[in-house]
Enzyme design. Structure first.
Site, mmCIF file in Angstrom:
data_model
loop_
_atom_site.group_PDB
_atom_site.id
_atom_site.type_symbol
_atom_site.label_atom_id
_atom_site.label_comp_id
_atom_site.label_asym_id
_atom_site.label_seq_id
_atom_site.Cartn_x
_atom_site.Cartn_y
_atom_site.Cartn_z
ATOM 1 N N HIS A 124 0.831 -1.260 -0.042
ATOM 2 C CA HIS A 124 0.096 -0.072 0.053
ATOM 3 C C HIS A 124 0.901 1.261 -0.107
ATOM 4 O O HIS A 124 2.031 1.380 0.820
ATOM 5 C CB HIS A 124 -0.774 -0.039 1.262
ATOM 6 C CG HIS A 124 -1.710 1.309 1.325
ATOM 7 N ND1 HIS A 124 -2.548 1.869 0.584
ATOM 8 C CD2 HIS A 124 -1.865 2.047 2.332
ATOM 9 C CE1 HIS A 124 -2.967 2.907 0.842
ATOM 10 N NE2 HIS A 124 -2.665 3.111 1.794
ATOM 11 N N HIS A 126 0.785 5.839 -1.056
ATOM 12 C CA HIS A 126 -0.158 7.001 -1.404
ATOM 13 C C HIS A 126 0.757 7.598 -2.663
ATOM 14 O O HIS A 126 1.058 8.689 -2.569
ATOM 15 C CB HIS A 126 -0.243 7.972 -0.128
ATOM 16 C CG HIS A 126 -1.300 7.360 0.904
ATOM 17 N ND1 HIS A 126 -1.178 7.959 2.097
ATOM 18 C CD2 HIS A 126 -1.776 6.440 0.897
ATOM 19 C CE1 HIS A 126 -2.185 7.274 2.961
ATOM 20 N NE2 HIS A 126 -2.558 6.216 2.323
ATOM 21 N N ASP A 149 0.390 -5.447 -20.714
ATOM 22 C CA ASP A 149 1.180 -6.294 -20.212
ATOM 23 C C ASP A 149 1.175 -6.795 -19.077
ATOM 24 O O ASP A 149 1.043 -7.759 -18.471
ATOM 25 C CB ASP A 149 2.600 -5.749 -20.678
ATOM 26 C CG ASP A 149 3.020 -5.697 -21.961
ATOM 27 O OD1 ASP A 149 2.508 -6.243 -22.969
ATOM 28 O OD2 ASP A 149 4.218 -4.924 -22.165
ATOM 29 N N HIS A 189 -8.384 7.444 -1.374
ATOM 30 C CA HIS A 189 -7.637 7.038 -0.593
ATOM 31 C C HIS A 189 -6.316 6.790 -1.350
ATOM 32 O O HIS A 189 -5.207 7.535 -1.405
ATOM 33 C CB HIS A 189 -7.963 5.740 0.152
ATOM 34 C CG HIS A 189 -6.850 5.102 1.020
ATOM 35 N ND1 HIS A 189 -7.227 4.246 1.752
ATOM 36 C CD2 HIS A 189 -5.601 5.651 1.608
ATOM 37 C CE1 HIS A 189 -6.172 3.872 2.488
ATOM 38 N NE2 HIS A 189 -5.366 4.779 2.327
ATOM 39 N N TYR A 243 6.380 -14.198 -22.602
ATOM 40 C CA TYR A 243 7.521 -13.617 -22.680
ATOM 41 C C TYR A 243 8.552 -13.663 -21.440
ATOM 42 O O TYR A 243 9.865 -13.844 -21.681
ATOM 43 C CB TYR A 243 7.133 -11.994 -22.465
ATOM 44 C CG TYR A 243 8.275 -10.996 -22.880
ATOM 45 C CD1 TYR A 243 9.143 -11.237 -23.778
ATOM 46 C CD2 TYR A 243 8.131 -10.048 -21.972
ATOM 47 C CE1 TYR A 243 10.116 -10.238 -23.962
ATOM 48 C CE2 TYR A 243 9.159 -8.893 -22.318
ATOM 49 C CZ TYR A 243 9.980 -9.031 -23.120
ATOM 50 O OH TYR A 243 11.073 -8.122 -23.210
HETATM 51 ZN ZN LIG Z 1 -3.251 4.626 3.213
#
Ligand SMILES: [Zn+2]
Length: 251
Positions: A124, A126, A149, A189, A243
């Site tokens: 995660h 930002h 791809d 978010h 590939y």
């Molecule tokens: Zn966050």
């Protein structure tokens, strides 16, 4: 906590080097090293500021995962302060780093591991351009071959969800289940990415920000030319199956 998780947690006592079976201890050590090291990639690619962002990795062969501690500077992250958690998102007491709280996004990571058994890593951030699309609640259209791809189509938007319960995790799982994309833009978010392991999820986070930036700039200068679905399908199949091995950044 499940019975298995409780047994796992009870087995880990301070100073007990053999809290887990040797092969599980070895797997934990490998994942601690990998997850600590991979946080450096978030910094290197400019995806995070201050202490934001987090990487986690599932421990193969155990109902455990390793995640970043909360509020520790990136320079101070090391294998020994990564935090070992059960798949319920509970810190395993008495293990290295356990005196500190885990990332505030731990519940979301745990929800993904419980509900997507094929997932071995979650990231995660930002990162700026991905969050800009999330702020508009707008999926990133598949207009460049690199997206076809890597993600096999558009990057989807997940629901607006507030931290504090399972709603972020549920939104990630509901959006990505059955979807080719390893990335979701949680509305208002930011991005969560998944992968077969932590490295694969980090690669998805890096590639996501790259395509988010490119498509943003492209659209500023004029209308996008969408890729035909047939071309997307062919590109995705070739990249993922022909590939090279998916997630192998060395190719
Ligand atoms: Zn966050």
């Amino acid at each position: 906590m499940s019975d298995e998780a409780q047994r796992t947690a009870r087995a880990a006592t301070p100073g007990s080097a053999a809290a887990f079976a040797p092969e599980v201890e070895a797997a934990i050590a490998r994942v601690r090293n990998e997850v600590a090291r991979l946080h450096g990639e978030l910094v290197r690619y400019g995806l995070v500021v201050w202490t934001g962002g987090n990487v986690s990795g599932r421990v193969p062969g155990a109902e455990l995962f390793v995640i970043k501690p909360s509020g520790v500077s990136y320079d101070a992250l090391a294998p020994g302060n990564m935090i070992l958690c059960t798949l319920d998102g509970e810190v395993v007491p008495g293990t290295p780093g356990s005196e500190r709280g885990p990332s505030s996004d731990t519940a979301a990571h745990a929800y993904v591991y419980r509900n997507m058994p094929e997932v071995g890593g979650v990231v995660h951030t930002h990162s700026t351009f991905a969050v800009a699309w999330a702020a508009r609640g707008e999926a990133i259209p598949c207009a460049i071959t690199a997206m076809a791809d890597e993600f096999g189509g558009p990057i989807p938007v997940g629901p607006f969800a507030i931290i504090g319960d399972d709603s972020i995790g549920r939104g990630i799982v509901e959006t990505l289940t059955g979807h080719r994309s390893r990335a979701v833009l949680m509305q208002n978010h930011g991005p969560f990415t998944i992968g077969k392991d932590a490295k694969d999820a980090v690669k998805a986070a890096v590639m996501l920000e790259d395509v988010a930036r490119t498509v943003h700039h492209a659209r500023e200068a004029g209308p996008l030319i969408p890729l035909p679905q047939e071309s997307i399908d062919r590109l995705y199949d070739r990249y993922q199956n022909v590939y090279g091995q998916a997630g192998d950044v060395s190719r």
